[in-house]
Enzyme design. Structure first.
Site, PDB file in Angstrom:
ATOM      1  N   GLU A  79     -69.640-125.262  41.401  1.00 42.44           N
ATOM      2  CA  GLU A  79     -70.863-124.640  41.732  1.00 42.44           C
ATOM      3  C   GLU A  79     -71.899-125.407  42.571  1.00 42.44           C
ATOM      4  OE1 GLU A  79     -68.977-124.460  38.876  1.00 42.44           O
ATOM      5  OE2 GLU A  79     -70.349-123.268  37.596  1.00 42.44           O
ATOM      6  N   ASN A  80     -72.025-126.976  42.106  1.00 46.85           N
ATOM      7  CA  ASN A  80     -72.912-127.717  42.748  1.00 46.85           C
ATOM      8  C   ASN A  80     -72.726-127.919  44.153  1.00 46.85           C
ATOM      9  OD1 ASN A  80     -70.856-129.166  41.618  1.00 46.85           O
ATOM     10  ND2 ASN A  80     -71.911-131.133  42.044  1.00 46.85           N
TER      11      ASN A  80
END
Ligand SMILES: *[C@@H]1O[C@H](CO)[C@@H](O)[C@H](O)[C@H]1NC(C)=O
Ligand SMILES: *[C@@H]1O[C@H](CO)[C@@H](O)[C@H](O)[C@H]1NC(C)=O
Ligand SMILES: CC(=O)N[C@H]1CO[C@H](CO)[C@@H](O)[C@@H]1O
Length: 457
Positions: A296-297
């Protein structure tokens, strides 16, 4: 400390910092004037009581710590802070929280204040959060999204919910380097929320590690000193990772789940793995198979945990990236996730209903983990959602049940459950009766019932 301040004319947001390794471009022409500051307190002194401040960063990666620290000193009150999270006590936003200056956050202090009703707070799924900010910067006032449908109280249309865009008075952003003209570049995944926030505020205050010769977009630049980059949960590769180890009975249970989960991988697939059991399954990906891990990052092409000296705080979980990996901002990352471009989503659960409803972010009055990216991860019908978890809680309460009693992360979103007891198959030493006892709902027994498979050692 050398710092510089840009004053810009209103809302003209012009440049975009892109790519790794210093690739950036200017997007349009805007006028600004520059002034230099030597003190972060000076850089944030225009931030007045009651304004909205967007604060970049993802966990401890890319947070503008000097600027939030300076805000504490100015003593400004009643801020609305928009931030992905700020989870480590007395660092970043926590400072402001403990002195009651802001209304929003996510950490222990936050949890305490939230549960005691002292904090006014709105929790948003991470990908929705990134998109509300991107939309704010792009002048789109609201949008429909599948994320959180059936779980969040929002206006609904078909299977989508309405989310309003976010803009801010100020954005506090952390970048890597800036030039004398105000162009900035971000390092690795530290662009995360910094990039979209950059565009969604009227005034940007940017903290950089280094100012180089000959930029835009920035009102106010400050060079922080003596950067101490922190990693929230450092995991280092250990000898024997990826090998079977089954000394303790607890490990044995975990290992069963991990090894079964590893069979879900297929050559060429894109996968997003939650921390814990799911991520450990990646240790068992066969060497003749390529699985592209997304995170996600903002990373596609995650590698293994780093060796002792390879850990990099600008890559959060301290994973390594493989050759050919790509790095992008958080809004881009969740566009990929919601868009169904990630084939396999593997994550943990607190409860699952017989319809595949998933609960994994909050226990009323006790734990507020926040939904993080989970609501987004389970929002696309195109991705296969596999839950890996222990069959029952530590206190032997059912986790697979008729109806979830905890707040939902997603409705009818789970495709497969893997526990130490069963999947759609059985472990050989268990009977259907044993499983029925540990399960809080009826289930059909497959006519193809067989012992559960796991990856060979
Ligand atoms: C993400 O946000 C950045 C900054 O606003 C923008 O340049 C980029 O196009 C966005 N990506 C997507 C997929 O919307
Ligand atoms: C990978 O190698 C194993 C043996 O090491 C073999 O059984 C398997 O079929 C191979 N898989 C692929 C996709 O080539
Ligand atoms: C994130 C952060 O707080 N960075 C630095 C800000 O500046 C001080 C020194 O002035 C450093 O100690 C911090 O690491």
């Amino acid at each position: 400390m050398a710092a510089l301040k840009f004053l810009s004319s209103g809302l003209q947001l012009c440049a975009s910092a892109h790519g790794s390794g210093g690739a950036w471009y200017k997007g349009c022409v805007c006028s600004f004037s520059t002034s230099f500051y030597t003190d972060p307190v000076e850089a944030v002194k225009d931030i007045a009581d009651g304004v909205t401040v967007l604060v970049g960063g993802f966990q401890l990666c890319g947070i503008p710590g000097n600027l939030t620290g300076a805000l504490l000193k100015t003593g400004v009150k009643g801020l609305t802070a928009v931030s992905n999270n700020a989870r480590v006590d007395y660092f970043g936003l926590d400072l402001l929280l403990s002195s009651n200056q802001i209304k929003l956050g996510e950490n222990e202090e936050f949890e305490r204040q939230y549960l005691s009703g002292k904090l006014e707070v709105e929790l948003t799924p991470q990908g929705t959060h990134a998109e509300t900010i991107r939309a704010g910067g792009a002048g789109v006032p609201a949008f429909y999204t599948p994320t959180g449908y059936g779980t969040l109280p929002r206006e609904v249309r078909e299977h989508f919910i309405l989310e309003e865009a976010i803009t801010g008075d100020f954005a506090l952003v952390k970048a890597w380097k800036a030039d004398q003209a105000g162009n900035v570049i971000f390092r690795k995944s530290a662009r995360n929320f910094n990039l979209p926030m950059w565009k969604a505020a009227e005034t940007m205050v940017v903290e950089v590690e280094e100012i180089v010769d000959i930029g835009i977009y920035v009102y106010c630049l400050i060079k922080g000193e003596k950067y101490e980059k922190r990693i929230e949960h450092l995991s280092i590769q250990k000898e024997g990772d990826g090998e079977a180890k089954s000394a303790k009975p607890g490990n044995d249970v975990r290992e069963r789940i991990i090894k079964r989960a590893a069979l879900e991988f297929e050559d060429g697939m894109y996968a997003n793995l939650g921390i814990g059991i799911s991520l450990l399954a990646s240790n068992f990906i066969s060497p003749n198979m390529t699985v592209h891990l997304q995170s996600e990052n903002g990373v596609l092409g995650l590698g293994l945990y780093p060796g002792q000296h390879e850990a990099d705080a600008d890559l959060i979980n301290a994973v390594t990236v493989l050759l050919g990996a790509s790095l992008f901002s958080s809004n881009e990352s969740f566009a990929m996730i919601r868009g169904g471009h990630v084939d396999l989503i593997m994550l943990g659960a607190m409860q699952i209903s017989k319809y595949g409803d998933l609960a994994n972010w909050m226990i009323h009055g006790k734990i507020v983990k926040g939904m993080g990216g989970a609501m987004d991860l389970v929002s696309s019908a195109k991705s296969k959602v596999v839950v890996t978890m222990k069959h029952s809680t530590k206190g032997n309460a059912h986790k697979i049940m008729e109806k979830c009693t905890l707040p939902l992360t997603g409705k009818q979103c789970v495709n497969r459950i893997i526990t130490e007891k069963a999947m759609s198959d059985l472990w050989e030493d268990l009977t259907v009766d044993d499983i029925q006892k540990g399960t809080g709902c009826d289930f059909a027994v497959s006519p193809k019932l067989m012992p559960m498979q796991q990856i060979a050692n």
